[in-house]
Write a protein that holds these residues in place. Structure first.
Motif, PDB file in Angstrom:
ATOM      1  N   UNK A  18       3.323  -9.361  -8.253  1.00  0.00           N
ATOM      2  CA  UNK A  18       2.830  -8.483  -7.203  1.00  0.00           C
ATOM      3  C   UNK A  18       3.808  -7.335  -6.982  1.00  0.00           C
ATOM      4  N   UNK A  19       3.285  -6.131  -6.883  1.00  0.00           N
ATOM      5  CA  UNK A  19       4.107  -4.947  -6.631  1.00  0.00           C
ATOM      6  C   UNK A  19       3.758  -4.348  -5.271  1.00  0.00           C
ATOM      7  N   UNK A  20       4.573  -3.399  -4.852  1.00  0.00           N
ATOM      8  CA  UNK A  20       4.287  -2.652  -3.628  1.00  0.00           C
ATOM      9  C   UNK A  20       2.918  -1.968  -3.737  1.00  0.00           C
ATOM     10  N   UNK A  21       2.637  -1.392  -4.904  1.00  0.00           N
ATOM     11  CA  UNK A  21       1.359  -0.728  -5.107  1.00  0.00           C
ATOM     12  C   UNK A  21       0.181  -1.670  -4.988  1.00  0.00           C
ATOM     13  N   UNK A  42      -4.470  -3.459   0.687  1.00  0.00           N
ATOM     14  CA  UNK A  42      -4.616  -3.028   2.077  1.00  0.00           C
ATOM     15  C   UNK A  42      -5.739  -1.988   2.187  1.00  0.00           C
ATOM     16  N   UNK A  43      -5.830  -1.083   1.226  1.00  0.00           N
ATOM     17  CA  UNK A  43      -6.910  -0.097   1.267  1.00  0.00           C
ATOM     18  C   UNK A  43      -8.260  -0.775   1.144  1.00  0.00           C
ATOM     19  N   UNK A  63      -4.031   6.607  -0.282  1.00  0.00           N
ATOM     20  CA  UNK A  63      -3.291   7.837  -0.596  1.00  0.00           C
ATOM     21  C   UNK A  63      -1.860   7.530  -1.007  1.00  0.00           C
ATOM     22  N   UNK A  64      -1.269   6.492  -0.431  1.00  0.00           N
ATOM     23  CA  UNK A  64       0.081   6.093  -0.829  1.00  0.00           C
ATOM     24  C   UNK A  64       0.133   5.677  -2.287  1.00  0.00           C
ATOM     25  N   UNK A  65      -0.902   4.949  -2.724  1.00  0.00           N
ATOM     26  CA  UNK A  65      -0.977   4.550  -4.128  1.00  0.00           C
ATOM     27  C   UNK A  65      -1.152   5.783  -5.013  1.00  0.00           C
ATOM     28  N   UNK A  66      -2.058   6.676  -4.612  1.00  0.00           N
ATOM     29  CA  UNK A  66      -2.309   7.886  -5.389  1.00  0.00           C
ATOM     30  C   UNK A  66      -1.046   8.742  -5.500  1.00  0.00           C
TER      31      UNK A  66
END
Length: 549
Positions: free
Chosen positions: A194-197, A203-204, A234-237
């Motif tokens: 598991x990563x932060x992304x 979560x999205x 948007x954080x992932x993008x």
């Protein structure tokens, strides 16, 4: 393809009771608390067990909805299911939650929290994962955040509200995001963890689900959830960690993403991983050949023509007269998802051409077959497939962002469309979705964003939950499930021995009917939530059943 790392499934038996003062010997054939939780490696081994939660191929797919149909009727899709005596999903979820809570409790006793933050982050992710599964199926459920024993009052706790469960999931994912490493920081044998992304992307997903659920089911916090969904996506993008799999061109990249060629590509954010002789193989390709999941008229008719217009509006649509005419001038994802006659593909150690649908054994009940997910290696035809099951991918995140923005604001800018939906269209060479195009052609932006989701995520297991959260299941699910147009088309010539009304049913327009509307129902007063298992209600008198059950 990168070398895969498979998170080991380690059987840990935790000894919860304390030993006596007179005799404090640790068991030699088990892992006990007395000898465990002493190092970061112990927390890693404990966290490895949580990865069992990820579904295998075909443990989640779209046959619960109206866009695919299996070898026979589906009781969830047609609304005939009843309250079960017990639920493996319920039992397994709370069993996993107990293990997760145990790791979190032990982490609070550990002297150097920074050494174990990754595994704590994974624990928070998986607790959110388990509660998200319960929430989408049952609504509000009891929240348990500590390790219980046989005398714990929480064993008879009532259900928490839907909002409280969603709040916990969001809070857990936000904690996970703060603890987990970026995908680019995960190397070597840890690839696949598991990563932060992954936490941001999930979560999205869940915030979009709850935001739209609240909006269309008269809930609360709709805008708050939708804002979180848009920000997480948007954080992932903006992270620059991910991009769409485009390397094989507009006619292959989309389909190849889901088999061997797409493994460990930068589009894959999280997957259930397979390696032979370590954690097994699967037989997904052969099951597809056996028509366990077939596209329906509902899915096929929603693919746009290459001019960006629906088939009802486009002069490019060539109708149904031949076996290939409806595929002509259509979104390339159609022929990369649904088998088109004339398609050449690898079969065992030779090449095969899909010359006609299987309307005799093994029969496709709709006349359509799935091409997406069909691998082309010898191993894939012999129960030795190793291609991974994608759990979260960048394409979904782009769709989450576009929908969250539209639902939050009632509109979406062309810039946001270019940064989301149109990236997916560029992969297959489709025209862009713009506000001007929608206006000029009398289209509805909300419906076009939802259509894009249906097409891009076809057969990936999203459709049922999308209909639930949009509150459109009551419109879509009771309709007849239809397939190819047989009567008055080339199919009659190709299958002269098959008689409509004898070998299969057709409607007045000549379309195959896999399941008539009279056999399907959706009761809006109860079918948006599943019934709680009777056993749990009997064990806990404070649990209330869902309405209508």
């Amino acid at each position: 393809m990168k070398t895969k790392y498979i998170v080991a499934i380690i059987g840990l038996v935790m000894i919860l009771g304390s030993c006596t003062k007179e005799l404090d010997l640790y068991p030699k054939d088990q892992v006990s608390d007395g000898s465990f939780w002493k190092s970061p490696k112990d927390f890693e081994l404990a966290a490895n067990r949580f990865y069992r939660a990820f579904p295998s191929h075909f443990s989640h797919h779209d046959s619960n909805a109206e866009s695919t149909f299996g070898s026979g009727p589906n009781e969830v899709s047609n609304g005939t299911y009843v309250a079960p005596d017990n639920s493996g999903h319920w039992d397994n979820s709370y069993g996993a939650i107990r293990e997760i809570n145990y790791l979190l409790a032990k982490s609070e006793e550990y002297a150097n929290p920074d050494e174990i933050k990754t595994w704590v982050g994974e624990a928070y992710f998986f607790r959110a994962w388990q509660y998200a599964g319960l929430l989408t199926e049952f609504g509000g459920v009891p929240i348990i955040t500590k390790v219980l024993d046989v005398n714990s009052e929480e064993l008879n706790a009532p259900r928490n509200s839907r909002e409280e469960v969603a709040d916990l999931i969001i809070a857990d994912l936000q904690k996970a995001i703060s603890f987990l490493p970026k995908a680019s920081e995960i190397e070597g044998i840890d690839l696949g963890r598991i990563s932060k992304g992954a936490a941001q992307a999930f979560l999205s997903r869940i915030a979009l689900f709850e935001g739209t659920w609240a909006k269309y089911h008269n809930g609360t916090k709709a805008n708050e959830r939708l804002t979180i969904a848009a920000q997480a996506a948007k954080s992932v993008i903006d992270s620059g960690e991910y991009e769409l799999f485009n390397s094989l061109g507009t006619d292959k990249s989309y389909r190849k993403l889901f088999i061997e060629a797409g493994e460990d590509s930068e589009e894959v954010i999280l997957s259930r991983r397979y390696v032979k002789d370590i954690n097994g193989t699967h037989n997904h390709t052969r099951w597809l050949e056996q028509n366990i999941m077939n596209p329906t008229r509902s899915l096929v008719d929603d693919y746009l023509c290459t001019d960006g217009l629906p088939i009802s509006d486009s002069p490019l649509f060539n109708g149904y007269d031949t076996m290939t005419s409806e595929f002509e001038n259509r979104d390339p994802r159609m022929a990369q998802t649904v088998f088109m006659v004339g398609t050449e593909y690898a079969w065992y150690d030779t090449t095969k051409i899909f010359d006609k649908p299987s309307l005799v054994s093994p029969v496709t009940r709709t006349g359509y077959s799935v091409y997406k997910y069909l691998a082309e290696s010898l191993e894939s035809w012999s129960n030795n497939s190793e291609y991974d099951n994608i759990i979260i991918r960048y394409g979904e995140v782009l769709l989450n962002y576009a929908e969250a923005k539209y639902e939050l604001e009632g509109s979406i800018s062309d810039a946001d469309l270019d940064g989301s939906v149109n990236k997916l269209r560029d992969r297959v060479g489709m025209v862009h979705l713009t506000n001007a195009f929608v206006g000029a052609n009398g289209l509805d932006m909300q419906l076009e964003i939802r259509r894009e989701r249906k097409i891009e995520l076809a057969c990936e297991g999203f459709r049922f939950n999308d209909l639930m959260r949009w509150k459109t299941a009551e419109e879509e699910m009771p309709k007849a499930v239809k397939g190819i147009k047989f009567v008055g088309t080339e199919y009659e010539t190709v299958f002269p021995d098959l008689t409509p009304g004898v070998h299969f049913q057709v409607d007045s327009e000549g379309y195959i009917v896999a399941e008539p509307a009279g056999d399907r129902t959706f009761n809006a007063s109860k079918h948006y939530l599943r019934p709680l298992p009777k056993k749990q209600i009997n064990l806990n008198p404070n649990l209330e059943q869902n309405p209508g059950w």
